[in-house]
Design a protein around this motif. Structure first.
Motif, PDB file in Angstrom:
ATOM      1  N   GLY A  97       2.878 -51.684 -12.894  1.00 46.65           N
ATOM      2  CA  GLY A  97       1.987 -52.781 -12.543  1.00 46.65           C
ATOM      3  C   GLY A  97       2.779 -53.927 -11.936  1.00 46.65           C
ATOM      4  O   GLY A  97       4.003 -53.938 -11.955  1.00 46.65           O
ATOM      5  N   ASN A  98       2.058 -54.914 -11.422  1.00 46.91           N
ATOM      6  CA  ASN A  98       2.723 -56.036 -10.749  1.00 46.91           C
ATOM      7  C   ASN A  98       3.661 -56.810 -11.658  1.00 46.91           C
ATOM      8  O   ASN A  98       4.662 -57.349 -11.205  1.00 46.91           O
ATOM      9  N   THR A 118      -2.091 -55.635  -9.220  1.00 44.63           N
ATOM     10  CA  THR A 118      -1.603 -55.002  -7.993  1.00 44.63           C
ATOM     11  C   THR A 118      -2.730 -54.848  -6.990  1.00 44.63           C
ATOM     12  O   THR A 118      -2.549 -55.105  -5.784  1.00 44.63           O
ATOM     13  N   MET A 119      -3.893 -54.442  -7.483  1.00 47.41           N
ATOM     14  CA  MET A 119      -5.028 -54.274  -6.578  1.00 47.41           C
ATOM     15  C   MET A 119      -5.456 -55.618  -5.980  1.00 47.41           C
ATOM     16  O   MET A 119      -5.756 -55.718  -4.792  1.00 47.41           O
ATOM     17  N   ARG A 120      -5.487 -56.655  -6.811  1.00 47.57           N
ATOM     18  CA  ARG A 120      -5.873 -57.973  -6.316  1.00 47.57           C
ATOM     19  C   ARG A 120      -4.885 -58.460  -5.242  1.00 47.57           C
ATOM     20  O   ARG A 120      -5.282 -59.022  -4.222  1.00 47.57           O
ATOM     21  N   GLY A 141     -13.584 -55.351  -7.420  1.00 52.96           N
ATOM     22  CA  GLY A 141     -13.057 -54.259  -8.226  1.00 52.96           C
ATOM     23  C   GLY A 141     -11.713 -54.539  -8.856  1.00 52.96           C
ATOM     24  O   GLY A 141     -10.899 -53.641  -9.016  1.00 52.96           O
ATOM     25  N   TRP A 142     -11.463 -55.790  -9.282  1.00 48.69           N
ATOM     26  CA  TRP A 142     -10.168 -56.121  -9.863  1.00 48.69           C
ATOM     27  C   TRP A 142     -10.273 -56.770 -11.238  1.00 48.69           C
ATOM     28  O   TRP A 142      -9.334 -56.734 -12.019  1.00 48.69           O
ATOM     29  N   ALA A 143     -11.421 -57.366 -11.572  1.00 46.16           N
ATOM     30  CA  ALA A 143     -11.526 -58.193 -12.780  1.00 46.16           C
ATOM     31  C   ALA A 143     -11.672 -57.337 -14.041  1.00 46.16           C
ATOM     32  O   ALA A 143     -12.395 -56.339 -14.066  1.00 46.16           O
ATOM     33  N   GLU A 152      -3.133 -66.446 -10.523  1.00 45.65           N
ATOM     34  CA  GLU A 152      -2.651 -66.575  -9.146  1.00 45.65           C
ATOM     35  C   GLU A 152      -1.169 -66.222  -9.007  1.00 45.65           C
ATOM     36  O   GLU A 152      -0.653 -66.132  -7.897  1.00 45.65           O
ATOM     37  N   ARG A 153      -0.455 -66.021 -10.132  1.00 41.59           N
ATOM     38  CA  ARG A 153       0.977 -65.687 -10.086  1.00 41.59           C
ATOM     39  C   ARG A 153       1.086 -64.176 -10.036  1.00 41.59           C
ATOM     40  O   ARG A 153       1.321 -63.505 -11.031  1.00 41.59           O
ATOM     41  N   LEU A 154       0.922 -63.600  -8.834  1.00 39.82           N
ATOM     42  CA  LEU A 154       0.747 -62.161  -8.702  1.00 39.82           C
ATOM     43  C   LEU A 154       2.031 -61.401  -8.404  1.00 39.82           C
ATOM     44  O   LEU A 154       2.092 -60.195  -8.636  1.00 39.82           O
ATOM     45  N   SER A 155       3.036 -62.042  -7.855  1.00 42.25           N
ATOM     46  CA  SER A 155       4.214 -61.306  -7.412  1.00 42.25           C
ATOM     47  C   SER A 155       5.484 -62.066  -7.758  1.00 42.25           C
ATOM     48  O   SER A 155       5.542 -63.298  -7.649  1.00 42.25           O
ATOM     49  N   ALA A 156       6.510 -61.302  -8.157  1.00 44.75           N
ATOM     50  CA  ALA A 156       7.819 -61.892  -8.453  1.00 44.75           C
ATOM     51  C   ALA A 156       8.692 -61.976  -7.215  1.00 44.75           C
ATOM     52  O   ALA A 156       9.823 -62.450  -7.292  1.00 44.75           O
TER      53      ALA A 156
END
Length: 549
Positions: free
Chosen positions: A394-395, A477-479, A492-494, A543-547
């Motif tokens: 996962g993300n 990841t999908m979001r 389709g993410w929540a 909103e913090r989706l990616s490192a």
């Protein structure tokens, strides 16, 4: 004269004689003779899981941590189907795994009997080998062969289907010999060609993968990198292949790799690839190595050599044997201690300074909700070097990949296949294989709930696994991909809020909900001291989706 026993008892004896201490399963009536045999084997613990997917992930984690083949068992079609994703995971991760499946009686085969599936055909595309044994006398032979195939060369999963009437029959049992572990070494001319390329290079580099870990070759890799003064990169989810605090380590390759590190790899004029099959994420979508880079590839599996990129020198050998011979050849040259050696060290030092700047996690004590970067900072400060970190898919996994410093081999476990739900059951397997050290599972809220039922397994067996769940209420990841490709149109993410800490407590585990970074260190220490399984639910920013940023 060979002892006579049921074929089911022979299966259990072979497992025990191969040094397996834990067997993971959901019991089924189609292989009861095997289950019954373990009643008389106190040195083998039969671990009952809540789902076959949990069994196979436990066995996969056990295999990686123990160095032995993991064993998972399940009943025919339904149970077998449930564990298929774990077989695929073991295949992509090159993990030795023996999967034993009950099957319908031989007299019912090919009639679409209750839960009947052609198991050998079903698993053949994802297993290293799949076989159905229909003659009792051949059960000991073929189960022993399953262990040999699973552990030889490039390891992988082997699936053996055992019809239930075959298991009840008596057979002559001859104890199998220990499986051979050949360690091929490179030819002298291959070593000479590789060393000449590496010594003549201006900007050499080493990309190390799982083959180095399986060979126990991290110490010799460190010595070789130092003798060559060449920077080292880790393949996808092989971050513990080289001590991350060493001045020659320049990072791991994967989904959250910073562009600076990708550029470091791309700029190599000669790259030694050792024990890596150059997966999609290791190569950043098959864009690495650069076309102009001259590649030396070492792997125990001949089919891996040159499969992804052009190779100038290909060496089919055990990673440890190859590195040892290469090290000896470099030491025999006049390169160590030379001006060129010093220049390379200085150049690597300049790159290391960039790596440290972009991968040093910041303390985030004032953050609310929890910021994952601050969690990595605190984990690094609190956990000892021998602690095992098991990451789900996962993300969230981008944060440990970028920020956590793995200092010893055998301390990171994560699915190359990207199978969600891997984390908790694999962590149980790791903890059972190597008791006495901290084992921490990192998971997102989406992946954790896919196998959270195995928390009851951990409670029942008092397995002290700490699960840290990054809870942002979504399939992150999908979001992230939706926002990149279809901005402003998320769907389709929540996900809902099941209350992970409450769920843990309901199952008998320690559970805590953490909403601020400042509260995390104390909560982690309480979880580590709980003496059994614990779940830490971290409320993170959606909103913090990616490192990577």
């Amino acid at each position: 004269m060979s002892p006579v026993m049921t074929a089911g008892r022979a299966v259990a004896e072979i497992i025990r004689r191969h040094g397996v201490t834990h067997v993971f399963c959901v019991p089924g009536e189609s292989y009861l003779p095997v289950i019954d045999a373990f009643y008389d084997m106190p040195d083998v613990q039969l671990v009952l899981n809540r789902h076959e997917g949990g069994s196979v992930f436990c066995a996969e984690g056990y295999a990686k941590a123990s160095g032995r083949a993991g064993v998972a068992m399940a009943t025919r079609g339904v149970g077998a189907g449930n564990l298929a994703i774990g077989v695929h995971t073991a295949r992509q991760d090159s993990t030795p795994l023996v999967v034993l499946l009950g099957q319908v009686p031989t007299r019912f085969l090919h009639r679409e009997a209750f839960q009947e599936v052609d198991l050998a055909a079903f698993f053949r595309p994802v297993a290293k080998w799949a076989v159905q044994v229909e003659h009792p006398a051949r059960v000991p032979e073929l189960v022993a062969q399953a262990f040999r195939v699973a552990t030889a060369g490039r390891p992988g999963p082997v699936v053996v289907a055992l019809p239930e009437d075959v298991l009840d029959r008596e057979v002559d049992f001859r104890p199998p010999a220990p499986p051979p572990r050949p360690r091929p070494r490179p030819a002298p001319d291959e070593v000479e060609s590789a060393v000449r390329l590496l010594l003549d290079a201006e900007r050499p580099g080493i990309l190390a993968g799982g083959g180095v870990l399986r060979a126990g070759a991290t110490p010799v890799l460190v010595q070789f990198a130092e003798a060559l003064a060449a920077p080292v990169f880790a393949g996808f989810r092989r971050f513990d292949v080289f001590p991350n605090d060493h001045p020659l380590f320049l990072g791991g390759l994967g989904m959250a790799t910073r562009p600076e590190i990708v550029d470091f790899v791309r700029s190599r004029d000669v790259l030694l690839v050792v024990g890596s099959r150059l997966t999609e994420f290791t190569t950043q979508g098959y864009t690495l190595p650069a076309p102009e880079t001259r590649v030396i590839q070492v792997d125990i599996a001949p089919e891996v050599i040159g499969a992804v990129c052009d190779v100038e020198v290909g060496i089919v050998a055990d990673a440890g044997m190859a590195l040892g011979d290469l090290l000896e050849a470099v030491r025999a040259s006049d390169f160590p201690g030379s001006d060129r050696h010093r220049h390379r060290r200085e150049a690597a030092g300049a790159l290391r300074a960039v790596y440290e700047r972009i991968t040093a996690p910041r303390p985030m004590a004032e953050s609310e909700p929890v910021d994952p970067e601050g969690v990595m900072h605190d984990l690094q400060a609190i956990l000892p070097p021998e602690a095992a970190i098991v990451t789900d898919a996962g993300n969230f996994s981008g944060w440990p990949a970028r920020f956590y410093r793995f200092r010893r081999p055998g301390t990171h476990f994560g699915p190359i296949s990207g199978a969600m739900g891997y984390g908790l059951p694999a962590a149980i397997g790791v903890a059972m294989a190597t008791p006495g050290r901290p084992v921490v599972c990192l998971a997102g809220d989406g992946g954790f709930l896919m196998t959270a039922n195995e928390l009851e397994t951990a409670v029942r067996h008092r397995v002290p696994v700490v699960s840290i769940v990054f809870h942002n209420g979504m399939y992150g990841t999908m979001r992230m991909h939706q926002e990149r490709r279809y901005p402003g149109r998320p769907i389709g993410w929540a996900l809902g809020d099941p209350g992970f800490a409450d769920l843990a407590r309901a199952m008998g585990a320690h559970g805590e909900r953490v909403e601020r970074n400042r509260d995390f260190p104390a909560a982690l220490r309480r979880a580590l001291a709980a003496g059994g399984p614990a779940v830490m639910e971290l409320i993170t920013r959606p909103e913090r989706l990616s490192a990577r940023e």
